[in-house]
Structure formats: C-alpha cells, structure tokens
Write a protein that holds these residues in place. Sequence first.
Motif, PDB file in Angstrom:
ATOM      1  N   GLN A   5       0.818  -1.207   0.000  1.00  0.00           N
ATOM      2  CA  GLN A   5       0.000   0.000   0.000  1.00  0.00           C
ATOM      3  C   GLN A   5       0.849   1.252   0.000  1.00  0.00           C
ATOM      4  O   GLN A   5       0.448   2.280  -0.511  1.00  0.00           O
ATOM      5  N   ARG A   6       2.055   1.162   0.606  1.00  0.00           N
ATOM      6  CA  ARG A   6       2.912   2.347   0.555  1.00  0.00           C
ATOM      7  C   ARG A   6       3.912   2.212  -0.573  1.00  0.00           C
ATOM      8  O   ARG A   6       4.931   2.877  -0.593  1.00  0.00           O
ATOM      9  N   ARG A   7       3.600   1.325  -1.506  1.00  0.00           N
ATOM     10  CA  ARG A   7       4.406   1.136  -2.700  1.00  0.00           C
ATOM     11  C   ARG A   7       5.841   0.758  -2.356  1.00  0.00           C
ATOM     12  O   ARG A   7       6.778   1.211  -2.988  1.00  0.00           O
ATOM     13  N   HIS A   8       5.988  -0.040  -1.304  1.00  0.00           N
ATOM     14  CA  HIS A   8       7.286  -0.636  -1.056  1.00  0.00           C
ATOM     15  C   HIS A   8       7.280  -1.975  -1.782  1.00  0.00           C
ATOM     16  O   HIS A   8       6.628  -2.923  -1.352  1.00  0.00           O
ATOM     17  N   ARG A  50      16.399   3.003   7.398  1.00  0.00           N
ATOM     18  CA  ARG A  50      15.588   3.561   6.316  1.00  0.00           C
ATOM     19  C   ARG A  50      16.325   3.400   4.982  1.00  0.00           C
ATOM     20  O   ARG A  50      15.731   3.090   3.957  1.00  0.00           O
ATOM     21  N   GLU A  80      14.989   1.586   1.743  1.00  0.00           N
ATOM     22  CA  GLU A  80      14.676   2.322   0.520  1.00  0.00           C
ATOM     23  C   GLU A  80      15.694   2.098  -0.585  1.00  0.00           C
ATOM     24  O   GLU A  80      15.354   2.132  -1.757  1.00  0.00           O
ATOM     25  N   GLN A 114      13.890  -2.003  -1.571  1.00  0.00           N
ATOM     26  CA  GLN A 114      12.939  -1.602  -2.608  1.00  0.00           C
ATOM     27  C   GLN A 114      13.568  -1.787  -3.975  1.00  0.00           C
ATOM     28  O   GLN A 114      14.693  -1.376  -4.213  1.00  0.00           O
ATOM     29  N   ASN A 163      12.470  -1.755  -8.266  1.00  0.00           N
ATOM     30  CA  ASN A 163      11.416  -1.441  -9.220  1.00  0.00           C
ATOM     31  C   ASN A 163      11.409  -2.457 -10.361  1.00  0.00           C
ATOM     32  O   ASN A 163      12.290  -2.456 -11.213  1.00  0.00           O
ATOM     33  N   TYR A 171       9.598  -2.569 -12.812  1.00  0.00           N
ATOM     34  CA  TYR A 171       9.243  -2.003 -14.116  1.00  0.00           C
ATOM     35  C   TYR A 171      10.319  -1.087 -14.667  1.00  0.00           C
ATOM     36  O   TYR A 171      10.154  -0.488 -15.726  1.00  0.00           O
ATOM     37  N   ASP A 172      11.424  -0.944 -13.928  1.00  0.00           N
ATOM     38  CA  ASP A 172      12.520  -0.132 -14.434  1.00  0.00           C
ATOM     39  C   ASP A 172      13.483  -1.040 -15.190  1.00  0.00           C
ATOM     40  O   ASP A 172      13.854  -2.106 -14.715  1.00  0.00           O
ATOM     41  N   GLN A 225      19.542   6.540  -6.482  1.00  0.00           N
ATOM     42  CA  GLN A 225      19.654   6.685  -7.940  1.00  0.00           C
ATOM     43  C   GLN A 225      20.543   5.589  -8.553  1.00  0.00           C
ATOM     44  O   GLN A 225      20.418   5.278  -9.731  1.00  0.00           O
ATOM     45  N   PHE A 249      19.079   2.790 -10.647  1.00  0.00           N
ATOM     46  CA  PHE A 249      18.585   2.976 -12.018  1.00  0.00           C
ATOM     47  C   PHE A 249      19.710   3.162 -13.032  1.00  0.00           C
ATOM     48  O   PHE A 249      19.457   3.433 -14.193  1.00  0.00           O
ATOM     49  N   VAL A 275      -6.903   5.690  -1.746  1.00  0.00           N
ATOM     50  CA  VAL A 275      -5.978   5.109  -2.727  1.00  0.00           C
ATOM     51  C   VAL A 275      -5.095   4.044  -2.093  1.00  0.00           C
ATOM     52  O   VAL A 275      -4.589   3.177  -2.793  1.00  0.00           O
ATOM     53  N   LEU A 276      -4.901   4.084  -0.771  1.00  0.00           N
ATOM     54  CA  LEU A 276      -3.925   3.152  -0.178  1.00  0.00           C
ATOM     55  C   LEU A 276      -4.292   1.687  -0.400  1.00  0.00           C
ATOM     56  O   LEU A 276      -3.473   0.933  -0.903  1.00  0.00           O
ATOM     57  N   PRO A 277      -5.497   1.241  -0.048  1.00  0.00           N
ATOM     58  CA  PRO A 277      -5.819  -0.156  -0.336  1.00  0.00           C
ATOM     59  C   PRO A 277      -6.305  -0.368  -1.781  1.00  0.00           C
ATOM     60  O   PRO A 277      -6.549  -1.494  -2.176  1.00  0.00           O
ATOM     61  N   LYS A 321       4.022   6.768 -13.949  1.00  0.00           N
ATOM     62  CA  LYS A 321       4.280   5.695 -12.991  1.00  0.00           C
ATOM     63  C   LYS A 321       5.001   6.226 -11.750  1.00  0.00           C
ATOM     64  O   LYS A 321       4.637   5.933 -10.616  1.00  0.00           O
ATOM     65  N   LYS A 322       6.026   7.010 -11.984  1.00  0.00           N
ATOM     66  CA  LYS A 322       6.842   7.426 -10.854  1.00  0.00           C
ATOM     67  C   LYS A 322       6.135   8.486 -10.007  1.00  0.00           C
ATOM     68  O   LYS A 322       6.263   8.476  -8.778  1.00  0.00           O
ATOM     69  N   ASP A 351       3.754   6.487  -7.863  1.00  0.00           N
ATOM     70  CA  ASP A 351       4.439   5.808  -6.756  1.00  0.00           C
ATOM     71  C   ASP A 351       4.813   6.789  -5.654  1.00  0.00           C
ATOM     72  O   ASP A 351       4.669   6.514  -4.468  1.00  0.00           O
ATOM     73  N   TYR A 411       1.770   7.910  -3.669  1.00  0.00           N
ATOM     74  CA  TYR A 411       1.385   6.832  -2.758  1.00  0.00           C
ATOM     75  C   TYR A 411       2.267   6.814  -1.525  1.00  0.00           C
ATOM     76  O   TYR A 411       1.802   6.790  -0.399  1.00  0.00           O
ATOM     77  N   ALA A 412       3.588   6.792  -1.781  1.00  0.00           N
ATOM     78  CA  ALA A 412       4.528   6.651  -0.681  1.00  0.00           C
ATOM     79  C   ALA A 412       4.401   7.826   0.282  1.00  0.00           C
ATOM     80  O   ALA A 412       4.363   7.645   1.499  1.00  0.00           O
ATOM     81  N   ALA A 460       1.079   7.692   2.180  1.00  0.00           N
ATOM     82  CA  ALA A 460       1.101   6.635   3.189  1.00  0.00           C
ATOM     83  C   ALA A 460       1.885   7.110   4.414  1.00  0.00           C
ATOM     84  O   ALA A 460       1.471   6.909   5.551  1.00  0.00           O
ATOM     85  N   ARG A 464      11.509   8.293  -5.300  1.00  0.00           N
ATOM     86  CA  ARG A 464      10.935   7.361  -6.279  1.00  0.00           C
ATOM     87  C   ARG A 464      11.073   7.873  -7.705  1.00  0.00           C
ATOM     88  O   ARG A 464      10.712   7.200  -8.635  1.00  0.00           O
TER      89      ARG A 464
END
Lengths: 588, 462
Positions: A424-427, A497, A501, A505, A507, A509-510, A559, A562, B342-344, B364-365, B368, B371-372, B375, B442
């Motif tokens: 949900q927090r996009r982790h 942290r 991070e 984490q 990606n 899709y990258d 960075q 990527f 949006v979170l769930p 996309k980014k 993300d 969201y982050a 949250a 992100r």
Amino acid sequence: MEVKDKKSKETKQGMLKRIAGPVVTAVNLDAHMYDVVKVGREELMGEVIKIQGDNTIIQVYEDTSGIRPGEPVSNTGLSLAVELGPGLLTSIYDGIQRPLSVLVDKMGDFIQRGVSAPGLSHEKKWAFKPLVKTGDKVQGGSIIGEVQETNIVHKVMLPPNAKPGSVKTIKGGEYTVEETVCILDDGREFPMMQRWPVRVPRPVKEKLNPIIPLITGQRILDGLFPIAKGGTAAIPGPFGSGKTVTQQQLAKWSDAEIVVYIGCGERGNEMTEVLTEFPHLEDPKTGKPLMERTVLIANTSNMPVAAREASVYTGITIAEYFRDMGYDVSLMADSTSRWAEAMREISSRLEEMPGEEGYPAYLAARLSEFYERAGLVKTLNGGDGSVSVIGAVSPPGGDFSEPVTQNTLRIVKVFWALDAKLSQRRHFPSINWLNSYSLYLDSLHDWYDKEVSPEWNKLRSWAMEVLQKEAELQEIVQLVGSDALPEAEQVTIEVARMIREVFLQQNAYDAVDTFCSMKKQYDMMKAIRMYADLAYAAQVAGVPPTQINAVKSKNELPQIKFIKDYKPALDKIGKDMDAEFNALRSAA
Amino acid sequence: MKEYRTINKIAGPLLFVERTEPIGYGELVNIILFDGSVKRGQVLDTSDELVVVQVFESTAGIGRDSGVRFTGETIKMPVGREMLGRILSGGGKPIDGGPEILPEKRLDITGAAINPYARASPNEFIQTGISTIDGTNTLVRGQKLPIFSGAGLPHNTIALQIARQAKVLGAKEEFAVVFAAMGITKEEANYFMQDFERTGALERAVVFLNLADDPAVERIITPRLALTTAEYLAFDLGMHVLVILTDMTNYCEALRQIGAAREEVPGRRGYPGYMYTDLASIYERAGLIKGRKGSITQFPILTMPGDDITHPIPDLTGYITEGQIVVSRDLHRKGIYPPINVLPSLSRLMNLGIGAKHTREDHKKVSDQLYAAYAEGNDLRGLVAIVGKDALSERDRTFLEFADLFENRFVRQGYSEDRTIFNTLDIGWDLLSTLPVEQLVRIDRDLINKYHPKFRNEQKKE
C-alpha cells in the motif's frame, strides 16, 4: 516403476448414472483408480477418482452441461499422462497438456469441449543427433541423442522404466516425435517421445543436498532470503500484495535453465501479459528470448476445475523431465491455493468428510507430495539436475493461519511473506523482512563466501540486525516521536531507512533495476555500511544527528539502482560522503 | 415435450423430480403451475432416479401436482442489436412495455472461457476524469475493476460518474453500457435510470433489473444474461462495452442460499466452497480478443459487510479481479467526494496502460511517489494524536501537511468534474513540490528536472 501403458486396449463400455457438475458416476465400468476415461457421446476426458461397488466416480476435465444419464463411458486404461519430447519449450498448455494455440485453431477463441489435442506436434520433424552408437549399453534414463529445440538442447532419453539393453541401430536425421530413432538388440523400439503419468514422480538415482543459490536478481531474495537450486519456497500474501509480480520476476530473471510457469486458477489477462511479454524479454545470460526456455501452463479460474487440479501435476512432471536431462529447472505455481480449492470442490462433490475449513483431510499429504518432487538430484544417467519449486499461496483475507498456508509452511524451506501494508505504501517487492525466512542460509554460506565476497555473510547479518533493531525502535517512536531517541539510535533509524529504501525496494518495471546482479547487491550494501560506519563515528565525535541525517551525498544512493554502469557514480558518492563527514567531524 | 408430475420434494428453491427419462445436466426446465403460469429452473444434479431442479423464481404455488417440462437444452439468451435502449427483468424478459426482443442469435448464458491464447493484452488507457483512478489506479480497456464499498457510501454516484466520463483519448468508437442490478432497491435503480436518461446513455444501454423484492435465485442468472449480451455486443458487433454489476454481495447471498438448500458442505462463513470458481465464471468474462474489435470492461460493485475487506465476498473478488477501488467511510465523513482511499486501492493493469506511449512518461513514478508520501503522512496522523504536532520533526511535518493537501486537492473533486490525465498529473506535481526535493526518492533526476514546478519554471526562464 511400471507405467500402465501396457493395457491400452479399450475395455468394456460403462454407462453414466449420475451427473452433478464436474463429478459424474458411471456403472458397469471396468476401471482402476486414476484411469483416464471418455465420458458421454462427446467423449469428454475424465479421470477415475473413486470406486464404490459397481459405481465408478469420475472427475471430468470439461464442462458437463447437457450430458445425460445413460450415455456411454469408456475406459482408455491409461493413467493421466503427459507427452514428453521435443516441442515442449515455448508451448502454452491447459491443465491437461492440450496446447492452447492448437485449441484456438480447432475451436476458436472460446474453449469448447470434446476436442482432444496431443501435447506435442506429431507432424513436426526434428533433427535428431545420436550420442550413442551400436553396441553401447543403455538403460532407463540414458541419453541416446539430442535435438536443438530452441537455443536449448533437448536431450533425448530412454524412458526411466526401460530395461537395460544394448543399441542395435541408431541413426541421425529428421524424425517426428513418434518415429523410432533407436532399436535395441532385443528388438525394442524407442521414439523421441515418451509418456509419463503425471501423478507419479519420475525416478532419480539419489537426492542431494542443495548448496548453490538460485540467483533471481531480486535483492531481498538473493541478499536476505535466498532459495537454493532444488529448494522449495512459498510466497503467501493477500491479494494486491504483489504475489504475481514476484512470481513473474522469478520466471523472468532466475538463473534456471528451464522455467515452468503454472497459472493455476488465476486471471486470464495475467496469462496474456506473460504471453505477450516473455517473447520480447531477453534472458540476461544468453540474450535469447525468455520464451525459448519457458513452458507455460494456463488453466485460468474459469476453466474447468478438475483440469485445474491436474495442472500442477502436469507442470511438475514436465519440470522433472527437463531435470532428468541435467538442467536446473525452476517451477512457479501461481497459485497453490486455487489448486487446493479445486481439491476441496471435487472432494465436497464426492461428499467426503471435510477437514479444516472444508478442505479434504488429505490436503496436507497432497501438498507435501507435491513439494517433495523438488530437489537437487543425481539423475538416472548420472548427471546433476534440479527442480526448484516456488509456490504462491493466496490466503483468504490475508490470514496466514488458514490450512493451505500452514500446511505449506510445514514443508517449504523458504518463506517470503508478502505484506499488504508494504504494497500500500508502494514498497516493492512487498516482502516483509521480519516475517520472512530462509533455511538455506547455512548450506549456501560457502557459496556466498567464495562467489560474492568473504564479507557478504557478515554484511547480511548486519543488515538484518539493523532492520530488527529498527522494528523495536519504531515501537518507541510511535509513542514518543523520533527526537526522543538516544542519538546513536536516531542514526540507526536513518541507516535502516536506507537499507529499506535503497536495498530492499526494487522497481520491477525499471529497465535497469528489474534485475540486480549479486555483485551490484554487494556494492550497494557495502555503500550503506560505509555510510553507517561514518555516521556512527561522527555521532561519537559529537556531531548532532540532525546534521548527520542532513548529509546530502547519501541522498544520491537510491539513484544507483537505475544506473546500469553504476560503478563511477557509486565511487563518487563514496568520496562525497567521506568529504562531508570529514567536514562535519572537524566542525564538531 | 413430455410433462412430468413426479415432484417428490420441494426445499427452498430446489425441486426433486423422480422417475424421469435421462435428463441432461444444466438443462432449462419449465414448471407449469395449476393456473397455467410457467416458472423456469435449471438441472443441478441428474441421475436415473432423481433430478434436482433449481427454480429461478419464487417456488410459491409449486406443489407436487405441478408439471415439469425438461426442454432438452441449456439456458439460452436471445440477443440482438435492438436490445440497446431496452430494460429487461433479471430473468431477461422485457419490462419496459416494449415488444419481445427479436433474436439475431441465441447464446448459451454460461458462456465459454476465453482461451488465454486468444486474448489480447489490455493496454488502452481509459480516462475516467477522476484523479484517484486515472492518476493512481489507472483503468485500461478490458479490465475488471470492482468498487469495494460499504452501506451508505456513494459508490453508485462514482460508478455513474465513471460511466459518464470514461473515454479513450482521441478515439471515437461505438460503445455500449450493460447494466445489471441484482437485489438493489427500486430507489437505487431509479437513480441509475434517471442518470442514464438525463445523459442520453440509455440509448446505448441494456438494463437488467432484479430488484430487492424479486426472487433471490433469479440473481444467479442475471449477471450471466448481462455478460452474454455484453459478449454479443463486444465480440459480434465490435462495440466497446462497459458492464456495471451491482450489487455482487446480493449475488453471493443468493449463491449461499442455494448451497444451504442443497445441504452442501459450506466453506468460510457459510458460503459454498466453489464460490471462487463461480465468481470467476462471471468476472473472467471481461477482456479483449485478438483480431476482434470490441472489448468488455467490467465494473462490479459490492458492499463489504461491516466494511470488512477480508470478508469472503470482497476477498475472493479481489483474487479474481484486476485490482479494486476502495471507497472509504473516513473520507466520506470528512465530506470528501469521491471518497476513494488510494492506499488499499489497486489497478493491476495500470502499468500496461500508462507511460510515454499511453499517458505521460512520468506517470508511474509520480503515482508511486504520491502513494509513498501519502502513506507516510497518513501514518504520522496516528503519531500526532499521541505526541502532538510540535513533537514532529520538520521533515515529518511536511509529510503530514502533504496528506491533508492530497485529500483536499487530489482526491476531492466535483460530481461532474472531468479532469484530463495531464491535469491530474500536474496536480500531483504541485503537491509533490511541497516536499523537499531530496525526499522524492521514487523519481529519477531527469523527470524531476523536466516536470517539477520549481525546475520546470527555471527551464522556461532559460
């Protein structure tokens, strides 16, 4: 091991007595357990699952609408088996090894019933190259020749149950899978294709202990919770926590030579995504399309439930066949919960006494039988091969205490716990680092020492310690805020942290970050460690945490993920960090 | 056609008929009452001794003297182009006073599974004009995206806004709406009908109404009739069809009712063990087929009992559908429309429909990062309740403020406010610019330089 191919004569016809969905009852049928039968005038394919007096109970792999009592049932006398031989790779099958592309040609865009299609093309000719010669002694499992199937060489073997003999004639040339390529001196003839009953594990000489990791290019998996080649792993998680993406990442990037992907009761559009994407993706090792090393089995949620039950066995049998050639195979089953539900559905139609939550009492036994077919083995022909099994589990309501998750965890050695809160927090990948575990760490220790760095195992334990510490500190922070922590622990929070991070984490899709080599993982972790050491040193020297956390150069670290040629950038960050901390220390 | 008068037992919606000739599994059954009226049912279990029939209507008036006729075929639905603009009952009979449907084709309502090999991958971005969907949970054509809601929340308003505003950028194509109501109240149904009429959408719609006081068992076939119609419009006539199914919770209740009447072994909370397979046979009837023009996009709506997302109905749905839009009671209480949390929420096909080729390269980014950050800000709210705002660090305060801004500027919008995707993304960037640049981990530097308001303006100056 005796395969029941011998009594392939059609036995006497039985008659349908009762039809209730995918389970039907026939009378007057001469049948054995797990015989494949043809049901009704349309000859739908089914399998015997229970015998009770004169009643034979059959699960049918196709829709039974419109079938009436009184229609004929005939027994083929064969077990449910798959065809194994050249032509498997790049194929996409339903749960009972019917090629979906052939089904489209035969019955259009929708799946109709009563159509049979062989698993392998019986017309296509393959260039067979013998690897044994007249007079050579051969036995079950012996490699007698090879075929260049895709960029993968397909070893042609004698069936595992073949008795020993010596080669009389063998000749290279263009053959179909059914044509004889080898004759032994006792007159037995062997084509390239063999059939194997899916519910019977293919025999091996011995099972070995896994010592090499299956490298997946996913940092949290390779770095923290590795799976060994020949190992078993489970990915349980509620919906939306990224199970399927993780499975697909594994199918794409794991360094297995062959990948078998079972879409068991899952979404049609997801299978289509795999189908459209894989042919365009390159294998990071060979540069060839990933599809060339892949066999897909797609029995989506709305396809017949009995075929879903079979799909898992079909997949693992194909995986074992490639293992017998000496390949490292990884098998993804998405999702084993749907398989278990198929068992439950069939079981309840049989009116069996239910176990926990309506699942049949034999659920645990079936799951462990399946996972036990994984392993690193010495094959019958003396080679080494492995099947790694990675099963997704979809626990209802994300509740890990339900029977499928629990029974799976008792068997598998690696547990990647997906966490909806993280997603949900996009982790991503949203694998919880506190709940997950790998029992292969010890057996893989030496490999990491030798192949990555003698420091790696230490770095790994350090990172885990920091994360564990952070979890404890977070509880305090929740109550009093982070400023109330002792200064050293404020640094720890920041280091944790960064591990989360920067390292955890990733990606998918990258284009660059989707696959991270072990070398890069090591370099990244080392950079974080370097920051940590500098930060603690500065704190001891009296630099306040707010200044430490404000160090700019560390913000460049994410960075690195990527950047393909990351080395220069990483070195620069290292130098900058050094300089910044030097300045801080001298100011303090 | 032979008529049997051998009903032996009637239990709930089930009839047990004895001494019949061989009857096919799944056959359509007509039950003739003493007054000549006819009810319909379907064979659930057949053997040479006993046939079990599930009746789609109320069993009131059926007795052991009623006649049973087996039609010899499975349930078929007459379909035709002229269905557009018509209102049908949950059983498929016209109830708008118009003539019977002249069928161009009769199709089996169970429908066959689309061969996964024949499917085309959905990748066309649908702009709904709602930021929380377009920006962070993007819908693509051929997707099935349910709305998880609760009693008393404005899910219907959201569904209508989507139906009204949904479009593919730069395309003018034939579209249609198939609306299937299962067990909703007359009032709710009117709300939909009036909006369809007001906007002229009714001409392009086929409406199936099974209302709260219609027989519950009829709900079992209503979504199947709707989807059979949708398949005809999409794959035979080449239209882009949006299917709204509401309320799936009522459908599942009907399923449970039948399971109980058959004395089946129940699964979780009394719902049948095959509910996953059954729901899949509905939800999976969405998608695109290679070489055919049309598409089916599904919007099932369900109310979560007790707002519990782990309840079997939303749970099994979530495992089949390609994501979910979750409507939140908290946001609704704050007076925010649309109260989409949006979170769930999630769109699994989002990545196929966004990016430079479909929307914009930064989509996309930005999503993300939003969201982050949201949250994180949302978590801090819990902390603030305990320690107060002053105890927060500077960094945490900006995130806390971000969460409020996000709800008020990104989530909140008008009933008929139709934002373009570019507008949505720009709002996203405006919000992100309230955070320190180095916190935007992100997003890669190039995109920040190109789109971040601060640098964007600098670039323009140069």
